[in-house]
Design a protein around this motif. Structure first.
Motif, PDB file in Angstrom:
ATOM      1  N   ARG A  44       5.690  -0.991   1.535  1.00 36.85           N
ATOM      2  CA  ARG A  44       5.332  -0.047   0.467  1.00 36.85           C
ATOM      3  C   ARG A  44       6.440   0.148  -0.558  1.00 36.85           C
ATOM      4  O   ARG A  44       6.217   0.032  -1.775  1.00 36.85           O
ATOM      5  CB  ARG A  44       4.955   1.318   1.091  1.00 36.85           C
ATOM      6  CG  ARG A  44       4.489   2.357   0.088  1.00 36.85           C
ATOM      7  CD  ARG A  44       4.418   3.732   0.735  1.00 36.85           C
ATOM      8  NE  ARG A  44       5.698   4.140   1.317  1.00 36.85           N
ATOM      9  CZ  ARG A  44       6.716   4.633   0.626  1.00 36.85           C
ATOM     10  NH1 ARG A  44       6.611   4.799  -0.673  1.00 36.85           N
ATOM     11  NH2 ARG A  44       7.843   4.969   1.232  1.00 36.85           N
ATOM     12  N   LEU A  45       7.678   0.408  -0.070  1.00 37.75           N
ATOM     13  CA  LEU A  45       8.777   0.715  -0.990  1.00 37.75           C
ATOM     14  C   LEU A  45       9.076  -0.482  -1.905  1.00 37.75           C
ATOM     15  O   LEU A  45       9.201  -0.335  -3.127  1.00 37.75           O
ATOM     16  CB  LEU A  45      10.019   1.098  -0.185  1.00 37.75           C
ATOM     17  CG  LEU A  45      11.249   1.504  -0.980  1.00 37.75           C
ATOM     18  CD1 LEU A  45      10.973   2.762  -1.814  1.00 37.75           C
ATOM     19  CD2 LEU A  45      12.427   1.766  -0.038  1.00 37.75           C
ATOM     20  N   ALA A  46       9.136  -1.674  -1.290  1.00 40.09           N
ATOM     21  CA  ALA A  46       9.447  -2.880  -2.078  1.00 40.09           C
ATOM     22  C   ALA A  46       8.356  -3.143  -3.109  1.00 40.09           C
ATOM     23  O   ALA A  46       8.645  -3.413  -4.279  1.00 40.09           O
ATOM     24  CB  ALA A  46       9.595  -4.073  -1.132  1.00 40.09           C
ATOM     25  N   ARG A  47       7.113  -3.036  -2.684  1.00 45.01           N
ATOM     26  CA  ARG A  47       6.004  -3.301  -3.615  1.00 45.01           C
ATOM     27  C   ARG A  47       5.998  -2.282  -4.751  1.00 45.01           C
ATOM     28  O   ARG A  47       5.717  -2.625  -5.905  1.00 45.01           O
ATOM     29  CB  ARG A  47       4.660  -3.253  -2.878  1.00 45.01           C
ATOM     30  CG  ARG A  47       4.417  -4.455  -1.974  1.00 45.01           C
ATOM     31  CD  ARG A  47       2.987  -4.370  -1.417  1.00 45.01           C
ATOM     32  NE  ARG A  47       2.798  -5.191  -0.245  1.00 45.01           N
ATOM     33  CZ  ARG A  47       2.491  -6.491  -0.276  1.00 45.01           C
ATOM     34  NH1 ARG A  47       2.369  -7.111  -1.420  1.00 45.01           N
ATOM     35  NH2 ARG A  47       2.331  -7.163   0.839  1.00 45.01           N
ATOM     36  N   SER A  48       6.326  -1.027  -4.410  1.00 37.04           N
ATOM     37  CA  SER A  48       6.285   0.014  -5.446  1.00 37.04           C
ATOM     38  C   SER A  48       7.365  -0.226  -6.505  1.00 37.04           C
ATOM     39  O   SER A  48       7.267   0.257  -7.627  1.00 37.04           O
ATOM     40  CB  SER A  48       6.442   1.414  -4.825  1.00 37.04           C
ATOM     41  OG  SER A  48       7.775   1.587  -4.384  1.00 37.04           O
ATOM     42  N   ALA A  49       8.411  -1.007  -6.141  1.00 36.58           N
ATOM     43  CA  ALA A  49       9.456  -1.342  -7.119  1.00 36.58           C
ATOM     44  C   ALA A  49       9.100  -2.609  -7.896  1.00 36.58           C
ATOM     45  O   ALA A  49       9.888  -3.070  -8.718  1.00 36.58           O
ATOM     46  CB  ALA A  49      10.793  -1.527  -6.400  1.00 36.58           C
ATOM     47  N   GLY A  50       7.944  -3.188  -7.569  1.00 34.11           N
ATOM     48  CA  GLY A  50       7.511  -4.398  -8.269  1.00 34.11           C
ATOM     49  C   GLY A  50       8.085  -5.676  -7.681  1.00 34.11           C
ATOM     50  O   GLY A  50       8.030  -6.742  -8.306  1.00 34.11           O
ATOM     51  N   LEU A  51       8.644  -5.579  -6.469  1.00 35.66           N
ATOM     52  CA  LEU A  51       9.233  -6.772  -5.846  1.00 35.66           C
ATOM     53  C   LEU A  51       8.141  -7.618  -5.194  1.00 35.66           C
ATOM     54  O   LEU A  51       7.130  -7.088  -4.725  1.00 35.66           O
ATOM     55  CB  LEU A  51      10.262  -6.348  -4.783  1.00 35.66           C
ATOM     56  CG  LEU A  51      11.415  -5.474  -5.311  1.00 35.66           C
ATOM     57  CD1 LEU A  51      12.282  -4.973  -4.164  1.00 35.66           C
ATOM     58  CD2 LEU A  51      12.263  -6.270  -6.297  1.00 35.66           C
ATOM     59  N   VAL A  52       8.353  -8.923  -5.143  1.00 30.65           N
ATOM     60  CA  VAL A  52       7.382  -9.811  -4.509  1.00 30.65           C
ATOM     61  C   VAL A  52       7.592  -9.735  -2.993  1.00 30.65           C
ATOM     62  O   VAL A  52       8.738  -9.775  -2.517  1.00 30.65           O
ATOM     63  CB  VAL A  52       7.570 -11.266  -5.008  1.00 30.65           C
ATOM     64  CG1 VAL A  52       6.616 -12.216  -4.281  1.00 30.65           C
ATOM     65  CG2 VAL A  52       7.342 -11.333  -6.516  1.00 30.65           C
TER      66      VAL A  52
END
Ligand SMILES: Cc1cc2nc3c(=O)[nH]c(=O)nc-3n(C[C@H](O)[C@H](O)[C@H](O)COP(=O)(O)OP(=O)(O)OC[C@H]3O[C@@H](n4cnc5c(N)ncnc54)[C@H](O)[C@@H]3O)c2cc1C
Length: 196
Positions: free
Chosen positions: A112-120
């Motif tokens: 969740r956290l990584a995706r919310s930062a726009g990371l792949v």
């Protein structure tokens, strides 16, 4: 891995252990079939029973009111009920009544956290092996949270090498590309320590 290590240590300490795994043999994900067979042999004299190819379906509390004496109930209450019997069942219909359950089912990194930062996200934060940079300028990642070419990185040894790559990238020093290598893992199953 942790489950096999713990089961071994608990059995050496005299506890009766039932080891369940969806895999058909102990340590299936990291050692050869022959090593699993040797480990089962090393466990032969110990109170460990291994059941492979089973998936836990339910865990329920057993009503002991009719089967446990008053003294046992009192001891159980003094221990905060930690010894209360539990029934564990598998999808294939096997069942055991046990005092304690130790869960060692591995980890799955939350995204969740990584995706919310726009990371792949590809089983971990997708980073470039040459720089450990992500697709977002100014965000690098290393350690357990990263994946390179879709493979999650685990263990301590790669992290030291990842640090050199990351530092060179951030400071604009000559590149020190990170190379993925298969890291030897020492499995601390005390009756038969193995290297995977
Ligand atoms: C029981 C066990 C035994 C192991 N044995 C070995 C071994 O023998 N050899 C080996 O090489 N490796 C072993 N490992 C793996 C090794 O511990 C990891 O590879 C290593 O710790 C990864 O380091 P890391 O810094 O990437 O992650 P971690 O050590 O997990 O550190 C991540 C940190 O980030 C923090 N964090 C998480 N989310 C946030 C957030 N949103 N904001 C701020 N902070 C956050 C966490 O609290 C934690 O402190 C073992 C792991 C376990 C669990």
């Amino acid at each position: 891995m942790i489950g096999s290590e713990l089961a071994n240590d608990l059995a050496l300490a005299g506890h009766s252990v039932t080891l369940l795994d969806v895999a058909s043999r102990p340590l299936e994900a990291c050692v050869a079939e022959e090593q699993s067979r040797q480990l089962l042999q090393a466990w032969a004299g110990l109170p460990i029973e291994f059941f492979g190819g089973v998936q836990v379906a339910t865990v329920t509390k057993v009503d002991q009111s009719k089967t446990v004496s008053m003294i046992d109930e009192e001891v159980g209450a003094q221990r905060g009920g930690h010894n209360a019997l539990k029934q564990i069942t598998t999808h294939c219909g096997k069942a055991w009544a046990v005092n304690h359950i130790v869960l060692a089912a591995g980890l799955q990194t939350p995204s969740r956290l990584a995706r919310s930062a726009g990371l792949v996200w590809k089983s971990g934060i997708d980073v470039q092996p040459g720089t450990l940079s992500t697709r977002i300028d100014g965000i690098h990642a290393l350690g357990d949270c990263v994946a390179i070419n879709g493979r999650a990185s685990r263990y301590i040894e790669p992290i030291g090498r990842q640090v050199r790559t990351l530092v060179a990238s951030i400071l604009g020093l000559p590149a020190v590309p990170y190379e993925e290598t298969r890291v030897p893992v020492r499995v601390k199953t005390s009756s038969l320590p193995l290297t995977a």
